[in-house]
Design a protein around this motif. Structure first.
Motif, PDB file in Angstrom:
ATOM      1  N   GLY A  46       0.823  -1.213   0.000  1.00  0.00           N
ATOM      2  CA  GLY A  46       0.000   0.000   0.000  1.00  0.00           C
ATOM      3  C   GLY A  46       0.852   1.255   0.000  1.00  0.00           C
ATOM      4  N   ALA A  47       1.889   1.257   0.819  1.00  0.00           N
ATOM      5  CA  ALA A  47       2.799   2.406   0.866  1.00  0.00           C
ATOM      6  C   ALA A  47       3.543   2.553  -0.455  1.00  0.00           C
ATOM      7  N   LYS A  48       3.897   1.437  -1.059  1.00  0.00           N
ATOM      8  CA  LYS A  48       4.581   1.473  -2.357  1.00  0.00           C
ATOM      9  C   LYS A  48       3.670   2.083  -3.419  1.00  0.00           C
ATOM     10  N   ARG A  49       2.396   1.697  -3.418  1.00  0.00           N
ATOM     11  CA  ARG A  49       1.437   2.255  -4.388  1.00  0.00           C
ATOM     12  C   ARG A  49       1.252   3.743  -4.168  1.00  0.00           C
ATOM     13  N   LEU A  50       1.161   4.167  -2.912  1.00  0.00           N
ATOM     14  CA  LEU A  50       1.036   5.587  -2.599  1.00  0.00           C
ATOM     15  C   LEU A  50       2.273   6.338  -3.051  1.00  0.00           C
ATOM     16  N   HIS A  51       3.445   5.779  -2.808  1.00  0.00           N
ATOM     17  CA  HIS A  51       4.712   6.345  -3.265  1.00  0.00           C
ATOM     18  C   HIS A  51       4.685   6.525  -4.785  1.00  0.00           C
ATOM     19  N   ASP A  52       4.211   5.509  -5.488  1.00  0.00           N
ATOM     20  CA  ASP A  52       4.150   5.567  -6.952  1.00  0.00           C
ATOM     21  C   ASP A  52       3.181   6.651  -7.433  1.00  0.00           C
ATOM     22  N   LEU A  53       2.077   6.833  -6.727  1.00  0.00           N
ATOM     23  CA  LEU A  53       1.127   7.890  -7.093  1.00  0.00           C
ATOM     24  C   LEU A  53       1.756   9.275  -6.937  1.00  0.00           C
ATOM     25  N   PHE A  54       2.492   9.477  -5.847  1.00  0.00           N
ATOM     26  CA  PHE A  54       3.174  10.760  -5.659  1.00  0.00           C
ATOM     27  C   PHE A  54       4.240  10.973  -6.734  1.00  0.00           C
ATOM     28  N   CYS A  55       4.962   9.927  -7.085  1.00  0.00           N
ATOM     29  CA  CYS A  55       5.980  10.040  -8.136  1.00  0.00           C
ATOM     30  C   CYS A  55       5.340  10.384  -9.481  1.00  0.00           C
ATOM     31  N   ALA A  56       4.197   9.790  -9.772  1.00  0.00           N
ATOM     32  CA  ALA A  56       3.491  10.096 -11.013  1.00  0.00           C
ATOM     33  C   ALA A  56       3.045  11.559 -11.040  1.00  0.00           C
ATOM     34  N   LEU A  57       2.565  12.062  -9.908  1.00  0.00           N
ATOM     35  CA  LEU A  57       2.175  13.468  -9.822  1.00  0.00           C
ATOM     36  C   LEU A  57       3.377  14.368 -10.100  1.00  0.00           C
ATOM     37  N   ILE A  58       4.506  14.048  -9.497  1.00  0.00           N
ATOM     38  CA  ILE A  58       5.723  14.850  -9.701  1.00  0.00           C
ATOM     39  C   ILE A  58       6.105  14.854 -11.175  1.00  0.00           C
ATOM     40  N   ARG A  59       6.105  13.676 -11.809  1.00  0.00           N
ATOM     41  CA  ARG A  59       6.449  13.592 -13.243  1.00  0.00           C
ATOM     42  C   ARG A  59       5.493  14.419 -14.092  1.00  0.00           C
ATOM     43  N   GLU A  60       4.206  14.315 -13.820  1.00  0.00           N
ATOM     44  CA  GLU A  60       3.210  15.055 -14.599  1.00  0.00           C
ATOM     45  C   GLU A  60       3.359  16.564 -14.429  1.00  0.00           C
ATOM     46  N   LYS A  61       3.562  17.008 -13.193  1.00  0.00           N
ATOM     47  CA  LYS A  61       3.718  18.447 -12.946  1.00  0.00           C
ATOM     48  C   LYS A  61       4.983  18.977 -13.608  1.00  0.00           C
ATOM     49  N   LYS A  62       6.069  18.213 -13.553  1.00  0.00           N
ATOM     50  CA  LYS A  62       7.314  18.644 -14.195  1.00  0.00           C
ATOM     51  C   LYS A  62       7.162  18.666 -15.705  1.00  0.00           C
ATOM     52  N   ALA A  63       6.463  17.683 -16.261  1.00  0.00           N
ATOM     53  CA  ALA A  63       6.258  17.640 -17.712  1.00  0.00           C
ATOM     54  C   ALA A  63       5.392  18.814 -18.172  1.00  0.00           C
ATOM     55  N   SER A  64       4.389  19.159 -17.400  1.00  0.00           N
ATOM     56  CA  SER A  64       3.514  20.266 -17.798  1.00  0.00           C
ATOM     57  C   SER A  64       4.193  21.619 -17.618  1.00  0.00           C
ATOM     58  N   ALA A  65       5.250  21.677 -16.822  1.00  0.00           N
ATOM     59  CA  ALA A  65       5.977  22.928 -16.602  1.00  0.00           C
ATOM     60  C   ALA A  65       7.011  23.200 -17.694  1.00  0.00           C
ATOM     61  N   ARG A  66       7.331  22.169 -18.489  1.00  0.00           N
ATOM     62  CA  ARG A  66       8.303  22.354 -19.572  1.00  0.00           C
ATOM     63  C   ARG A  66       7.729  23.256 -20.651  1.00  0.00           C
ATOM     64  N   PRO A  67       8.596  23.997 -21.312  1.00  0.00           N
ATOM     65  CA  PRO A  67       8.122  24.811 -22.444  1.00  0.00           C
ATOM     66  C   PRO A  67       7.484  23.918 -23.505  1.00  0.00           C
ATOM     67  N   GLN A  68       6.441  24.398 -24.131  1.00  0.00           N
ATOM     68  CA  GLN A  68       5.685  23.627 -25.114  1.00  0.00           C
ATOM     69  C   GLN A  68       6.560  23.128 -26.257  1.00  0.00           C
ATOM     70  N   SER A  69       7.510  23.935 -26.716  1.00  0.00           N
ATOM     71  CA  SER A  69       8.339  23.536 -27.857  1.00  0.00           C
ATOM     72  C   SER A  69       9.196  22.311 -27.555  1.00  0.00           C
ATOM     73  N   SER A  70       9.648  22.149 -26.317  1.00  0.00           N
ATOM     74  CA  SER A  70      10.476  20.993 -25.979  1.00  0.00           C
ATOM     75  C   SER A  70       9.654  19.714 -25.892  1.00  0.00           C
ATOM     76  N   GLN A  71       8.338  19.842 -25.662  1.00  0.00           N
ATOM     77  CA  GLN A  71       7.478  18.656 -25.595  1.00  0.00           C
ATOM     78  C   GLN A  71       7.159  18.110 -26.972  1.00  0.00           C
ATOM     79  N   THR A  72       7.174  18.957 -27.982  1.00  0.00           N
ATOM     80  CA  THR A  72       6.798  18.512 -29.309  1.00  0.00           C
ATOM     81  C   THR A  72       7.976  18.049 -30.150  1.00  0.00           C
ATOM     82  N   LYS A  73       9.190  18.357 -29.741  1.00  0.00           N
ATOM     83  CA  LYS A  73      10.379  17.906 -30.474  1.00  0.00           C
ATOM     84  C   LYS A  73      10.600  16.428 -30.270  1.00  0.00           C
ATOM     85  N   GLN A  74      11.122  15.754 -31.300  1.00  0.00           N
ATOM     86  CA  GLN A  74      11.434  14.328 -31.178  1.00  0.00           C
ATOM     87  C   GLN A  74      12.840  14.071 -31.569  1.00  0.00           C
TER      88      GLN A  74
END
Length: 74
Positions: A46-74
């Motif tokens: 249960g603690a591991k799943r909660l840890h994973d949920l917090f990590c996913a939130l961190i990844r999503e918030k960091k990804a949404s904070a990146r400039p739009q142009s860097s998200q569309t480049k491949q």
């Protein structure tokens, strides 16, 4: 039969935590503190799943904070 001591689902704990954050809270900082706090309980599923949920939130918030142009480049 005695009282059952059931733990809430990790998703319920996560949503409750998220809903109780102040309006202008830095969620990456707050979630990072929770990740650090939960690391010592990583052997509990249960603690591991909660840890994973917090990590996913961190990844999503960091990804949404990146400039739009860097998200569309491949």
């Amino acid at each position: 039969m005695g009282l059952m001591n059931t733990m809430p689902a990790p998703e319920d704990v996560f949503v409750a935590w998220l809903m109780h954050q102040p309006r202008n809270a830095d969620l990456v900082v707050a979630a990072s503190a929770e990740v650090a706090r939960l690391q010592s309980y990583a052997s509990h599923p249960g603690a591991k799943r909660l840890h994973d949920l917090f990590c996913a939130l961190i990844r999503e918030k960091k990804a949404s904070a990146r400039p739009q142009s860097s998200q569309t480049k491949q």
